[in-house]
Design an enzyme around this catalytic site. Sequence first.
Site, PDB file in Angstrom:
ATOM      1  N   TYR A 158       0.715  -1.130  -0.024  1.00 37.43           N
ATOM      2  CA  TYR A 158       0.021  -0.138   0.003  1.00 37.43           C
ATOM      3  C   TYR A 158       0.931   1.268  -0.167  1.00 37.43           C
ATOM      4  CZ  TYR A 158      -4.689   2.264   0.442  1.00 37.43           C
ATOM      5  OH  TYR A 158      -5.656   3.119  -0.016  1.00 37.43           O
ATOM      6  N   LYS A 165      -3.127   8.412   2.471  1.00 38.82           N
ATOM      7  CA  LYS A 165      -4.621   8.214   3.157  1.00 38.82           C
ATOM      8  C   LYS A 165      -4.256   8.694   4.577  1.00 38.82           C
ATOM      9  CE  LYS A 165      -7.179   6.099   0.252  1.00 38.82           C
ATOM     10  NZ  LYS A 165      -8.102   6.918  -0.390  1.00 38.82           N
TER      11      LYS A 165
HETATM   12  N1  LIG Z   1     -11.619  -0.716  -3.418  1.00 44.89           N
HETATM   13  C1  LIG Z   1     -11.010  -0.724  -2.144  1.00 44.89           C
HETATM   14  O1  LIG Z   1     -10.722  -1.986  -1.710  1.00 44.89           O
HETATM   15  C2  LIG Z   1     -10.870   0.447  -1.473  1.00 44.89           C
HETATM   16  C3  LIG Z   1     -10.855   0.279  -0.111  1.00 44.89           C
HETATM   17  C4  LIG Z   1     -10.626   1.608   0.801  1.00 44.89           C
HETATM   18  C5  LIG Z   1     -10.760   2.595   0.311  1.00 44.89           C
HETATM   19  N2  LIG Z   1     -10.903   2.807  -1.009  1.00 44.89           N
HETATM   20  C6  LIG Z   1     -10.950   4.196  -1.684  1.00 44.89           C
HETATM   21  O2  LIG Z   1     -12.052   4.386  -2.313  1.00 44.89           O
HETATM   22  C7  LIG Z   1     -11.991   5.588  -3.368  1.00 44.89           C
HETATM   23  C8  LIG Z   1     -12.565   4.785  -4.770  1.00 44.89           C
HETATM   24  O3  LIG Z   1     -11.898   3.799  -5.359  1.00 44.89           O
HETATM   25  P1  LIG Z   1     -12.410   2.542  -6.062  1.00 44.89           P
HETATM   26  O4  LIG Z   1     -11.912   1.529  -5.196  1.00 44.89           O
HETATM   27  O5  LIG Z   1     -13.718   2.988  -6.182  1.00 44.89           O
HETATM   28  O6  LIG Z   1     -11.779   2.656  -7.317  1.00 44.89           O
HETATM   29  P2  LIG Z   1     -12.166   3.311  -8.661  1.00 44.89           P
HETATM   30  O7  LIG Z   1     -10.810   3.085  -9.345  1.00 44.89           O
HETATM   31  O8  LIG Z   1     -13.230   2.796  -9.243  1.00 44.89           O
HETATM   32  O9  LIG Z   1     -12.095   4.740  -8.413  1.00 44.89           O
HETATM   33  C9  LIG Z   1     -10.981   5.683  -8.109  1.00 44.89           C
HETATM   34  C10 LIG Z   1     -11.681   7.093  -8.924  1.00 44.89           C
HETATM   35  O10 LIG Z   1     -10.389   7.905  -8.751  1.00 44.89           O
HETATM   36  C11 LIG Z   1     -10.667   8.881  -9.965  1.00 44.89           C
HETATM   37  N3  LIG Z   1      -9.459   9.524 -10.139  1.00 44.89           N
HETATM   38  C12 LIG Z   1      -8.068   9.244 -10.011  1.00 44.89           C
HETATM   39  N4  LIG Z   1      -7.157  10.407 -10.290  1.00 44.89           N
HETATM   40  C13 LIG Z   1      -7.961  11.321 -10.293  1.00 44.89           C
HETATM   41  C14 LIG Z   1      -8.085  12.939 -10.967  1.00 44.89           C
HETATM   42  N5  LIG Z   1      -6.712  13.013 -11.025  1.00 44.89           N
HETATM   43  N6  LIG Z   1      -9.009  13.432 -10.940  1.00 44.89           N
HETATM   44  C15 LIG Z   1     -10.512  13.002 -10.884  1.00 44.89           C
HETATM   45  N7  LIG Z   1     -10.516  11.900 -10.631  1.00 44.89           N
HETATM   46  C16 LIG Z   1      -9.581  10.923 -10.465  1.00 44.89           C
HETATM   47  C17 LIG Z   1     -10.782   7.644 -11.041  1.00 44.89           C
HETATM   48  O11 LIG Z   1     -10.901   8.187 -12.170  1.00 44.89           O
HETATM   49  C18 LIG Z   1     -11.563   6.739 -10.406  1.00 44.89           C
HETATM   50  O12 LIG Z   1     -13.048   6.950 -10.843  1.00 44.89           O
HETATM   51  C19 LIG Z   1     -10.416   5.666  -3.479  1.00 44.89           C
HETATM   52  O13 LIG Z   1     -10.218   6.887  -2.546  1.00 44.89           O
HETATM   53  C20 LIG Z   1     -10.015   4.575  -2.716  1.00 44.89           C
HETATM   54  O14 LIG Z   1      -8.746   4.617  -2.273  1.00 44.89           O
HETATM   55  C21 LIG Z   1     -10.810   1.797  -2.005  1.00 44.89           C
END
Ligand SMILES: NC(=O)c1ccc[n+]([C@@H]2O[C@H](COP(=O)([O-])OP(=O)(O)OC[C@H]3O[C@@H](n4cnc5c(N)ncnc54)[C@H](O)[C@@H]3O)[C@@H](O)[C@H]2O)c1
Length: 257
Positions: A158, A165
């Site tokens: 990570y 984060k």
């Molecule tokens: N999937 C997991 O296991 C998990 C767990 C905890 C937290 N999260 C967090 O949830 C959030 C969403 O992630 P996800 O898992 O749905 O994946 P995802 O890839 O579907 O979503 C991430 C989004 O961030 C956007 N993004 C990245 N750079 C960008 C920029 N410069 N401008 C605008 N948008 C931008 C991408 O276009 C995408 O839509 C993130 O913050 C991720 O760290 C995910």
Amino acid sequence: MDILQLENKNIVVMGVANDRSIAWGIAKKLFAVGANVIFTYRQERSAKKLNLLLEKNNYKATVIQCDVNSDESIATAFTEIGEKFGTIHGIVHSVAHARAEDLHNRFLETSREGYAFAQDTSAYSLIAAAKAAHPYMTEGGAIVTMTYLGAERVLDGYNVMGVAKAALEAAMRYLAADIGQDNIRVNAISAGAVRTLAAKGVPSFNTILHKIEETAPLKRNISQDEVADMTVVMLSPLSRGVTGETIYIDSGYHIMG
Ligand SMILES: NC(=O)c1ccc[n+]([C@@H]2O[C@H](COP(=O)([O-])OP(=O)(O)OC[C@H]3O[C@@H](n4cnc5c(N)ncnc54)[C@H](O)[C@@H]3O)[C@@H](O)[C@H]2O)c1
């Protein structure tokens, strides 16, 4: 009784890349409770997928380009939203990105540029979005961001995203303290592992999924749907007494030693 009270509220959802995105799960719930959902996306690719999803589900929404790495793009997007809808009642910040090499290499190898990029995209973007939306959040409201346990514990692979984060969670608290006086609450959802595009970038993701199944009190992984339900609660007046908080939707995994 409509306990969520989100009907006709203008909620900005940032971060739908496809139907697996956590933000899409949240958007579906928001449509179900009658909110007016406004999407922001970075890449045309995401906009195309998003428009197809909206069409397929017969949802009506405004879709606006917003690259969180650009102050100009953020200002343009939120000005357009503010001028079109007048008031913004909520923001879902579900955006994060880091360079692939910074997740694969040893943490020691993290570059200055990779560090800054992860911070800018994944942590500063919350402050920037809140600042741009603030003039339109005239009726108070709620901002919810997505974080992960890697902010506070060292999780294999990570790396630089864990540091981002940690900054995101601290920014969430400082924002909460600053704009609480305007009746705007800011909270973070610490989601367990959900198989999404972003998760694909984490090298040890499958190991993490198995470990949660084995160790978490609920002995299972969580779903996009469960993250969405709690996010909607955090956007609604049901959580009106809560701000500056990190809420874990992780089958209780984080309590285990
Ligand atoms: N999937 C997991 O296991 C998990 C767990 C905890 C937290 N999260 C967090 O949830 C959030 C969403 O992630 P996800 O898992 O749905 O994946 P995802 O890839 O579907 O979503 C991430 C989004 O961030 C956007 N993004 C990245 N750079 C960008 C920029 N410069 N401008 C605008 N948008 C931008 C991408 O276009 C995408 O839509 C993130 O913050 C991720 O760290 C995910």
